[in-house]
Each structure stands twice: as C-alpha cells, then as structure tokens.
Design an enzyme around this catalytic site. Structure first.
Site, PDB file in Angstrom:
ATOM      1  NE  ARG A  49     -81.704   0.656  27.544  1.00 33.49           N
ATOM      2  CZ  ARG A  49     -81.807  -0.432  28.498  1.00 33.49           C
ATOM      3  NH1 ARG A  49     -82.001  -1.612  28.046  1.00 33.49           N
ATOM      4  NH2 ARG A  49     -81.712  -0.411  29.622  1.00 33.49           N
ATOM      5  N   GLY A  50     -78.117   0.480  28.203  1.00 25.41           N
ATOM      6  CA  GLY A  50     -77.739  -0.546  28.845  1.00 25.41           C
ATOM      7  C   GLY A  50     -76.016  -0.586  29.144  1.00 25.41           C
ATOM      8  CB  ALA A  51     -73.936  -0.252  32.010  1.00 22.73           C
ATOM      9  NE  ARG A  92     -76.465   7.308  27.067  1.00 25.02           N
ATOM     10  CZ  ARG A  92     -77.321   6.587  27.644  1.00 25.02           C
ATOM     11  NH1 ARG A  92     -77.757   5.017  27.344  1.00 25.02           N
ATOM     12  NH2 ARG A  92     -78.274   6.967  28.672  1.00 25.02           N
ATOM     13  CD  GLN A 199     -84.850   3.849  29.495  1.00 22.32           C
ATOM     14  OE1 GLN A 199     -86.019   4.301  29.979  1.00 22.32           O
ATOM     15  NE2 GLN A 199     -83.932   4.634  29.192  1.00 22.32           N
ATOM     16  CG  ASP A 240     -75.756   3.187  33.620  1.00 23.82           C
ATOM     17  OD1 ASP A 240     -77.089   2.764  34.285  1.00 23.82           O
ATOM     18  OD2 ASP A 240     -75.609   3.029  32.445  1.00 23.82           O
ATOM     19  CG  ASN A 250     -79.691   1.897  37.524  1.00 22.28           C
ATOM     20  OD1 ASN A 250     -79.092   1.369  36.397  1.00 22.28           O
ATOM     21  ND2 ASN A 250     -80.904   1.524  37.909  1.00 22.28           N
TER      22      ASN A 250
HETATM   23  O1  MRU Z   1     -80.231   5.050  29.604  1.00 25.34           O
HETATM   24  P1  MRU Z   1     -80.194   3.499  29.800  1.00 25.34           P
HETATM   25  O2  MRU Z   1     -81.415   3.002  29.106  1.00 25.34           O
HETATM   26  O3  MRU Z   1     -78.919   3.111  28.939  1.00 25.34           O
HETATM   27  O4  MRU Z   1     -80.181   3.187  31.009  1.00 25.34           O
HETATM   28  C1  MRU Z   1     -79.756   1.819  31.486  1.00 25.34           C
HETATM   29  C2  MRU Z   1     -79.912   1.689  33.113  1.00 25.34           C
HETATM   30  O5  MRU Z   1     -79.835   2.383  33.688  1.00 25.34           O
HETATM   31  C3  MRU Z   1     -79.516   0.142  33.445  1.00 25.34           C
HETATM   32  O6  MRU Z   1     -79.997  -0.153  34.642  1.00 25.34           O
HETATM   33  C4  MRU Z   1     -78.070  -0.016  33.388  1.00 25.34           C
HETATM   34  O7  MRU Z   1     -77.353   0.445  32.372  1.00 25.34           O
HETATM   35  C5  MRU Z   1     -77.660  -1.377  33.807  1.00 25.34           C
HETATM   36  S1  MRU Z   1     -78.161  -2.541  32.311  1.00 25.34           S
HETATM   37  C6  MRU Z   1     -77.456  -4.133  33.012  1.00 25.34           C
END
Ligand code: MRU
Length: 349
Positions: A49-51, A92, A199, A240, A250
């Site tokens: 996870r994380g963009a 996603r 997270q 994101d 985000n």
């Molecule tokens: O649902 P997630 O854990 O994938 O959400 C992640 C976030 O909101 C992060 O802040 C975003 O993806 C940036 S990661 C560099």
C-alpha cells in the site's frame, strides 16, 4: 541510515517479494508471489500500500501476468497484455500511481512493437525495474526539497504512512525527516494513528522508531489539542492523487488535519511525486474515492466494537481542497499555491 530501509517490493526475476504490511509492526514477513492474481490481492488487501508502492507492484504484477502470453505476433500479445492491465486496474481506484504505472508499461509495450514478443516481455520487466528505481530517486529529491522548509528543532505532524515502505525507498512525506536525521538535525514527529487501519501507528510509528527518530503516537482526535498547545510547527502528508487545480486525495482524516492546521496557522504541506499528479482529473470532486468493507470499522483487527448490523460509511480517502495546502512538494521543486498554473509546468520538457 541506508540499512534502516526495508524494500517493500522487490522482483528477483521469478518471484515478486512483497513486504506484507498488514502484519506490521509485529511480524516482518515477505510474500513470494509468482502470479498476477496474488499481486491483485496484495494490492486490494493493502499488503502492499501507499501510492508509489502500489504502482511499482502493479508494474511487476503485469510483467508476471504476461509471462505466458502468446508470442506469435504483437497484436495477439497486446490483446492479452491489455486484458491483464485492465484486471490490475480494478484492484484499487484512488491512487493514480496504479494507472500511471500501467500506462507506462503500455507505452513501453507499444514503443517496442517491432521486436519479437519474447524480447518485449523482457523489456517490460526492465520497465518495471526502471519505475522502481526512478521512484527511489524521486523520493530522495522530494526529501531534499521538503527539508528546505523545515528548521532544526521543529516538530512535525503526519497522517497515515508516506514512508519508505509506501514507496521504493525513503518515502515522500517522511523523506525529509530521514534526511534531517542523516544531517544531524533534530526534527521530532507526531504520528496520527490513522483510523481505521492504523497506518500511522502500525507503519509510520514503527518506521520512524526503527530509524531512531523521536516519534510520538497520538490518536487522530488528539491532533487538535497538540496543535492548540503549540506542539507542532508544520504538517506534512503524502497523497494518492493531485488534481489539476491542486486538490489532493489522501488517507481519510487528512482533510480534517488540514482544517486544523489552517485554524492554528500551521503550514500544511503535501509531498507528491509527479507520478501522483493527474492533470486529467480537473478537481478533487472528480477523484474516485475508494470505499472499503464495513468490518474495518465495526471489527477492526478482528475485535467487534460496534452493534451487529450497524450501518457504516467507510471511505478510505478524503479530498483536501487546494486552498488549505500551503505548498505541494515534488521532485522538481515546491509549488506555493498557484497550482492550476504551476502543476502543468512541471510536465513541460
Ligand atoms: O490506503 P493506503 O494505506 O494505501 O493509503 C496510503 C496513503 O494515504 C498515503 O498517504 C499515500 O498513498 C502516499 S504514500 C507515499
């Protein structure tokens, strides 16, 4: 410093090694994936996870998915390729890096169309490696740029996890904090726990603590008080998707943090690689917001905490309007508010 970074996504030519982020912080376990379905699942279940990390995993997932694609001619291969890319795109909806990475793979496939298909398959693995490597460099530049906004002795608040494991390395929002540590600066962090999937608690607090950074964990509802008491001098988050007007999607709760920052006259910064900027999406209203299962709220981590059958609304992201964002920090520099004009300029050659 370098040894503190775990590589959350790594391809060894056969298997995709994905750090299972759902098991952190208790267990550090890598999945070994050899098929596209398991990559789809890892993205959907937030194991990766994380963009930026989602984009990297998708690129490798696609390379795995086309391993058995027909090699007779490009068009037959390409139909198969598109099928697999479209499948991964359903994992996603919000992080644009997923679609960005799949589009990069598509562009590479088309650029190589004159070559034998077995050769193209190898070049697509190279492209996925390139996407990973570039992200590492991008995060390092974001760290440099963002650090110019911070001063020694500052305390910063962050929400969710935009750290090393959410990217190829270093993170986006956390990159300047790692860099500050490397340079002997004293920067402290408050990490919002980030309901409902935590997270902030499970990942950000864990990452920063491991790196020896002074991090204090708070629940999301404590951010207001922490700001009121003058404990933080800046907020930095990842994102994101950035729309063309500078609105930013985000993790759910980010909008609230931005409003609080505004109310307390604290700068609110967003760290965003160009791969997260989506000029095709005009405003935040056009960003698709993922809604996730009710159980994430009613029975988080397996413990039932709500009445049976209760109605639930569980958006995974929210949109922070551009007027609340003091600056957007990219690998190409910092933008201070005139986003509609400045964002397109980043993509000019
Ligand atoms: O649902 P997630 O854990 O994938 O959400 C992640 C976030 O909101 C992060 O802040 C975003 O993806 C940036 S990661 C560099």
């Amino acid at each position: 410093m370098e040894e503190t970074f775990l590589q959350s996504v790594r391809f060894d030519g056969e298997r995709l090694h994905i750090l299972d982020q759902t098991k952190l912080p208790k267990v550090t376990e890598f999945l070994e994936i050899t098929n596209i379905e398991d990559v789809w699942d890892a993205i959907k279940q937030l194991k990766v996870r994380g963009a930026p990390a989602i984009g990297i995993a998708a690129a490798y997932g696609l390379a795995l998915g086309i391993k058995n694609a027909p090699e007779s001619d490009f068009d037959t291969f390409y139909d198969y390729f598109r099928d697999k890319a479209d499948y991964l795109a359903t994992s996603r909806p919000t992080a644009v890096n997923l679609f960005w990475a799949l589009n990069r793979m598509d562009a590479r496939a088309n650029a190589e169309r004159g070559k034998p298909v077995n050769e193209i398959k190898k070049l697509l693995v190279d492209e996925a490696h390139l996407i990973r490597q570039e992200d590492e460099n991008v995060c390092s530049s974001i760290g440099e740029n963002a650090l110019s906004l911070f001063k020694d002795g500052m305390t910063i608040l962050t929400h969710c996890n935009a750290g090393g494991i959410a990217t190829a390395k270093y993170g986006t929002a956390l990159a300047p904090i790692y860099l500050a540590k490397e340079r002997g600066m004293d920067i402290k962090v408050y990490a919002d726990e980030t309901r409902p999937l935590l997270q902030g608690a499970r990942l950000t607090a864990w990452e920063l603590k491991q790196a020896g950074i002074d991090v204090t964990l708070i629940t999301d509802s404590m951010a207001a008080m922490v700001m009121q008491q003058g404990k933080v001098q800046a907020v930095i988050v990842g994102c994101d998707r950035v729309a063309a007007n500078g609105d930013v999607a985000n993790k759910i709760g980010t909008y609230g943090v931005a409003l609080l920052a505004k109310a307390h006259n604290i700068p609110f910064y967003v760290a965003a690689p160009l791969s997260t900027i989506d000029l095709e999406t005009k405003t935040g209203e056009d960003i698709p917001i993922e809604e996730r299962a009710a159980e994430e709220i009613t029975a988080g981590f397996g413990k039932s905490t709500a009445p049976e059958g209760i109605k639930v609304f569980n958006p995974a992201f929210d949109v922070t309007p551009h007027h609340l964002i003091t600056a957007i920090i990219t690998e190409k520099g910092i933008m201070h508010g005139n986003y509609s004009e400045e964002l397109p300029r980043l993509f000019e050659k």
